[in-house]
Design an enzyme around this catalytic site. Structure first.
Site, mmCIF file in Angstrom:
data_model
loop_
_atom_site.group_PDB
_atom_site.id
_atom_site.type_symbol
_atom_site.label_atom_id
_atom_site.label_comp_id
_atom_site.label_asym_id
_atom_site.label_seq_id
_atom_site.Cartn_x
_atom_site.Cartn_y
_atom_site.Cartn_z
ATOM 1 C CD GLU A 111 -2.283 1.269 2.901
ATOM 2 O OE1 GLU A 111 -3.252 2.023 3.080
ATOM 3 O OE2 GLU A 111 -1.806 0.542 3.799
ATOM 4 C CE LYS A 121 -7.083 1.629 3.760
ATOM 5 N NZ LYS A 121 -5.911 2.131 4.512
ATOM 6 C CB CYS A 127 -4.014 -1.468 4.627
ATOM 7 S SG CYS A 127 -3.046 -1.379 6.160
#
Length: 253
Positions: free
Chosen positions: A37, A107, A144
């Site tokens: 990430e 995300k 994540c």
């Protein structure tokens, strides 16, 4: 499929990052190379992400696409992309072996936990779970903190994902490695999918990039330092496990 995870440190020099990515890509014969990430640039709270963000046709992604096509490898990596609000998107790009940008997943779940406030600088992505066809495989993308939300993993498996690819910068701290490895294994077992997770290395992040098979068996893992994790997987294993353990078919809710 041969896979390499590039567990790199978080750096504040994009050119140095590209050099490290190039080194990993050129040193492996993997079909798929996965990076963490936000690998494009350090993203600790002191960093002005809007100042270092680049569009999808910017220099950083263009270099990734060139590396993919030159070496004949598919790539997955995290970047910082400008958002219309003045904040940025925490974006994961997937690039096929011909150098084509195949998806850009922004995300969904932002890390406003453990004293951090990702949403102060980052715009949440639209609720559009991303499954991409890459190397003949349906890959679901998570980033994540998304890992803590099993409903997203389920949406990806419902969309046909045989593998979850998870770039991360899992922040180091008490119990954090245990959380990381437990949640990765759980997502594999719950959805009978491979889990391929590349994390940034210490000192700020946990490392422990890992690949789990659809039964939750760890196939390869790193420690906390910069490393390259190499593993070969057999995609027929997904069908085999789902035949033995058809839990996805047994759901009643």
């Amino acid at each position: 499929m041969n896979i390499t995870l590039g567990q790199l440190p978080s750096l504040d020099d994009k050119e140095k990052v590209l050099e490290e990515i190039e080194r990993v890509v050129e040193s492996t014969d993997a079909d798929l190379v996965v990076f963490p990430e936000g690998v494009m640039h350090d993203f600790r709270p002191r960093v002005d992400l809007a100042a270092i963000a680049e569009p999808l046709d910017g220099r950083f992604v263009t270099r990734l696409r060139s590396l993919a096509s030159t070496n004949g490898r598919a790539l997955v990596a995290g970047i910082w992309e400008p958002a219309p609000t003045g904040r940025v998107f925490n974006t994961v790009v997937t690039i096929d072996a011909a150098g084509s940008l195949t998806t850009a997943y922004r995300k969904i779940h932002l890390f406003d936990s453990f004293g951090f406030a990702e949403s102060g600088r980052v715009e949440p992505g639209p609720i559009q779970p991303a499954v991409v066809d890459l190397l003949g495989t349906r890959m679901g993308i998570m980033t994540c903190y998304d890992l803590r939300f099993p409903e997203l993993a389920r949406r990806l498996s419902e969309a046909g994902a045989e593998m979850f690819v998870i770039p991360a910068g899992w922040v180091a701290g008490e119990h954090k490695v245990d959380h990381w490895l437990t949640l990765l294994r759980a997502r594999a077992i719950e959805n009978t999918t491979y889990v391929v997770a590349a994390c940034l290395s210490q000192p700020w992040y946990t490392g422990h990039s890992t690949v789990f098979d659809p039964m939750g068996i760890p196939l390869a893992t790193a420690g906390e330092d910069p490393a390259e994790v190499r593993v070969e997987i057999d995609l027929a294993r997904v069908a085999e496990v789902r035949s033995l353990l058809p839990s996805l078919q047994h759901r009643r809710m």
